[in-house]
Design a protein around this motif. Structure first.
Motif, PDB file in Angstrom:
ATOM      1  N   ARG A 112      46.879  -3.229  -9.987  1.00 34.69           N
ATOM      2  CA  ARG A 112      47.618  -4.446 -10.357  1.00 34.69           C
ATOM      3  C   ARG A 112      46.802  -5.679 -10.016  1.00 34.69           C
ATOM      4  N   THR A 127      55.303  -1.227  -6.631  1.00 34.11           N
ATOM      5  CA  THR A 127      53.889  -1.162  -7.008  1.00 34.11           C
ATOM      6  C   THR A 127      53.211  -0.014  -6.284  1.00 34.11           C
ATOM      7  N   ASN A 154      44.222  -5.858 -12.555  1.00 36.34           N
ATOM      8  CA  ASN A 154      44.770  -5.777 -13.907  1.00 36.34           C
ATOM      9  C   ASN A 154      44.115  -4.645 -14.698  1.00 36.34           C
ATOM     10  N   ARG A 177      57.597  -3.964 -13.114  1.00 37.67           N
ATOM     11  CA  ARG A 177      57.517  -4.385 -11.710  1.00 37.67           C
ATOM     12  C   ARG A 177      58.298  -5.671 -11.484  1.00 37.67           C
ATOM     13  N   ASN A 229      55.445   0.502 -11.332  1.00 36.50           N
ATOM     14  CA  ASN A 229      54.147   0.017 -11.806  1.00 36.50           C
ATOM     15  C   ASN A 229      53.039   0.980 -11.403  1.00 36.50           C
ATOM     16  N   PRO A 284      52.605  -4.640 -15.948  1.00 39.22           N
ATOM     17  CA  PRO A 284      53.434  -5.116 -14.836  1.00 39.22           C
ATOM     18  C   PRO A 284      54.857  -5.522 -15.201  1.00 39.22           C
ATOM     19  N   TYR A 336      52.008 -13.518 -13.364  1.00 35.79           N
ATOM     20  CA  TYR A 336      52.647 -12.365 -12.744  1.00 35.79           C
ATOM     21  C   TYR A 336      52.617 -12.527 -11.226  1.00 35.79           C
TER      22      TYR A 336
END
Length: 713
Positions: A278, A272, A281, A240, A231, A237, A169
């Protein structure tokens, strides 16, 4: 009764190609520049005929002629070289079932998960229960490469997710570099930082318009913008990545659809909001807070920043991206704002966007949008006002939550491959967001009308208050799908207040007192949060009053009433006092509420006093000079209205005035006078107000000249 109206479809042109012995139809549904290939053959018993494949961004739409009696279909895909020789195994990558779409007589399947740009062969076969039938003849084609010419500056930008073929990602560092590059290289884009996360990561927003985006938030608001929140849960994600790719295409594409869209509105994309989550995670932010349970309370800096953005940029429609853990559900479960305080017009238009557009377009392009709750999922969230879709609805924004099914499940059996699973999720999100743009473009008059009706309804303060409870969504008629509608979630008696107050009264401590409900046990005050939401407040004596005849009336009591499920404070309910009928002049001193009343004479608001009037007939003029506030809504004034030198808020909405209206020298540089949806039988003049009055894009009908600051209202 279910809400239905006709949908204006925006259809893209298609590039149709013919290959070898395959013939191409005259038209095909899908994204611009898609390629459609068709196989025709002598028929074997129960063999699928008429298989065609149309290429689009990140997916291929398969269509075929249905086989009588088939219970489902299997879709097989094989990697092939330029000569159509297999270079990998043949794999069943999809299963079409009747509840996927609303028109079973035209089956379609959006195959996704492959690496865009690779070449494949597809076949489809029917099944009767578990009994397989002959495969169709194969159709081969090269899938559409990621958007953007690698040789053209700007178009050649790629995210980390793209360059690693979905193996990784996009990191926050890569996102910021990519975002900055798009900003630098495209005149259509301005990237603004709307806030910072708890750990100090910037929360950026793309502001995209053609040929350039409007220069200020107020100018953007005038374009009736739409917003996409990509997100909020750090461990989800997929949306995003779709947003970042879509932003690139909006920034640099020269196709007519893109230029037309951006010429008529402004697109706001927040890739985001939860950068800390993010990076880690995690679902929540760095404090562990689920931000999608904080959009009304705005205890966290991330949600506070987003709500301030809503106040300043005023999008009229929105989408909120998530991922869904139920592998049995559709590709794209969707849900509108359901809280019962959401105006019916906003709920209906949001439902129409889902059922009248997404279901229909999904059936054409092969995706499976379904109601949140399909296949026994979705018994979460419901009417919680803290969730963004409900907060947006309570702010009169047509919107939907989007879920990306986290794993392929039985209908996408090849998604044990992580990269394939990630690509299917992100490209299905990109399809949804593009459809959202098309819906906004084609239905903006209906969206604006729904918003106008909602604001007039809310400012009338004329219905009960529901603290928790949802608008009912009956099962959509089968086959799409009729068996699992969202949970009913009706409010109980303890969640209803039939007799709504006209305002809430807060003490100095309640309004400006220190809070400990934010990060590090330090929180913004109620005053700061009310300001972020954009509500008008007046001070009278040692108290602060928040009238309910405001555009966000449905949200105010949820946060200021002790009966609320998750409130800021338990404010004091203020009801009208005295008679509802005055035969003669009325002089307002202190804080005065009129509701469904009649005044047979002039009304004068003294300096420092506040008038709150809803559903009231005033047979005479209204004058206020040096008042603390004037809130006049859903009323009739048989005479002129003059408001000058008001130190606090001015709110005049949906009022019939038989005479001129004048606003002069009001405001303290903070509260914006609101003058919207009124009918004025005379001139309308505004001068020296700071800030200048606004109308929320709800025009006033004026039988006379408009002048000064109100010339455009």
């Amino acid at each position: 009764m279910r809400y239905r109206r006709s949908t204006v479809a925006v259809l893209s042109g298609l590039l149709v190609a013919t290959l070898g012995t395959f013939t191409a139809p005259a038209a095909a549904l899908g994204s611009p520049n898609s390629t459609r290939l068709t196989a025709l053959a002598a028929e074997e018993p129960n063999q699928v005929q008429g298989l065609a494949v149309a290429q689009a961004d990140g997916f291929a739409t398969l269509t075929w002629t249905p086989v009588a009696g088939a219970t489902d279909y299997q879709i097989e895909r094989t990697l092939v070289d330029g000569g159509d020789t297999a270079t990998g195994p043949s794999t069943v990558v999809g299963v079409w079932r009747p509840n996927r779409q609303i028109n079973n007589e035209k089956p379609t399947f959006a195959d996704a998960g492959f690496n865009p740009g690779d070449r494949f062969q597809w076949r489809v076969r029917a099944r009767f229960g578990t009994e397989v039938q002959p495969y169709s003849l194969p159709v081969s084609g090269t899938t559409t490469a990621p958007w953007g010419d690698p040789a053209v500056t700007g178009e050649n930008l790629r995210t980390q997710w793209e360059t690693t073929k979905a193996a990784q990602y996009t990191s926050d560092v890569n996102e910021y570099a990519y975002t900055a590059a798009v900003d630098e290289l495209s005149e259509r884009v301005r990237v603004v930082e709307i806030g910072r996360t708890v750990l100090g990561r910037p929360i950026n927003m793309f502001v995209i318009g053609y040929p350039t985006p409007p220069a200020t938030a107020a100018a953007v608001a005038a374009t009736s913008p739409l917003s996409i929140n990509c997100n909020v849960h750090g461990g989800e994600p997929g949306d995003r990545e779709a947003c970042l790719i879509m932003a690139r295409k909006l920034a640099f594409s020269k196709d007519s659809r893109t230029l037309d869209l951006l010429s008529h509105t402004t697109v706001l994309i927040v890739p985001t909001i939860n950068g800390d989550g993010r990076a880690a995670n995690t679902r929540g932010n760095s404090t562990g807070q689920d931000l999608n349970r904080d959009y009304s309370l705005i205890r966290q800096p991330e949600t506070f920043a987003f709500v301030q953005m809503l106040r300043e940029y005023r999008p009229v429609a929105g989408y909120d991206g998530h991922e869904f853990g139920n592998s049995s559900a559709g590709d794209l479960p969707m849900l509108p704002p359901r809280h019962q305080n959401v105006a019916t017009s906003i709920f209906n238009e949001s439902q129409h966007m889902i059922e009248g557009h997404m279901y229909e377009q999904g059936a054409k392009d092969g995706w499976w949008p379904c109601p949140y709750g399909c296949a026994n999922g979705g018994n979460v969230g419901l009417g919680e006002e803290t969730i963004l879709r409900n907060t947006l609805g309570l702010k009169n924004v047509v919107n939907s939550l989007l879920e990306l099914r986290s794993s392929g499940g039985a209908t996408r059996p090849d998604e044990g491959n992580t990269a394939n699973n990630r690509r299917r999720k992100s490209y299905s999100a990109m399809w949804t967001f593009n459809q959202f743009l098309d819906y906004h473009r084609a239905n903006l008059p209906a969206i604006k009308q729904a918003r106008t009706e909602a604001i007039k309804f809310q400012t009338s303060n004329s219905s009960r208050i529901v603290f928790r409870g949802s608008h009912l969504i009956p099962a959509h008629p089968a086959p799409h799908p009729g068996e699992s509608p969202p949970v009913a979630d009706a409010p109980g008696p303890d969640q209803i207040l039939d007799n709504a107050p006209c305002a809430y009264k807060l003490t100095e401590e309640q309004y400006n007192g220190a809070r400990t409900d934010g990060p590090g046990s330090v929180g913004t005050t109620v005053a700061q949060r009310i300001r972020a939401h954009g509500w008008k407040v007046v001070k009278s004596g040692d108290a602060y009053y928040v009238p309910l005849n405001q555009p966000e009336r449905g949200l105010i009591p949820l946060l200021l009433d002790a009966q609320g499920a998750e409130e800021f404070v338990g404010g004091e309910r203020v009801y009208p006092t005295g008679s509802s009928r005055y035969n003669g002049p009325l002089v307002v001193s202190g804080f005065t509420c009129l509701s469904d009343g009649t005044v047979n004479g002039p009304v004068t608001v003294r300096p420092g006093a506040t008038l709150v009037a809803t559903g009231t007939t005033i047979n005479g003029p209204v004058s206020a000079a040096g008042a603390a506030g004037v809130f006049l809504t859903d009323s009739t004034v048989r005479g002129p209205v003059s408001i000058s030198g008001t130190s606090g808020a001015v709110n005049v909405v949906d009022v019939n005035v038989s005479g001129p209206v004048s606003l002069s020298a009001n405001g303290t540089g903070v509260d914006v006078p609101l003058l919207a949806g009124n009918s004025v039988n005379g001139p309308l003049s505004c001068a020296g107000n700071s800030p200048a009055p606004i109308n929320l894009n709800i025009a006033n009908t004026v039988q006379g000249p408009k002048s000064g600051q109100c010339a455009g209202l």
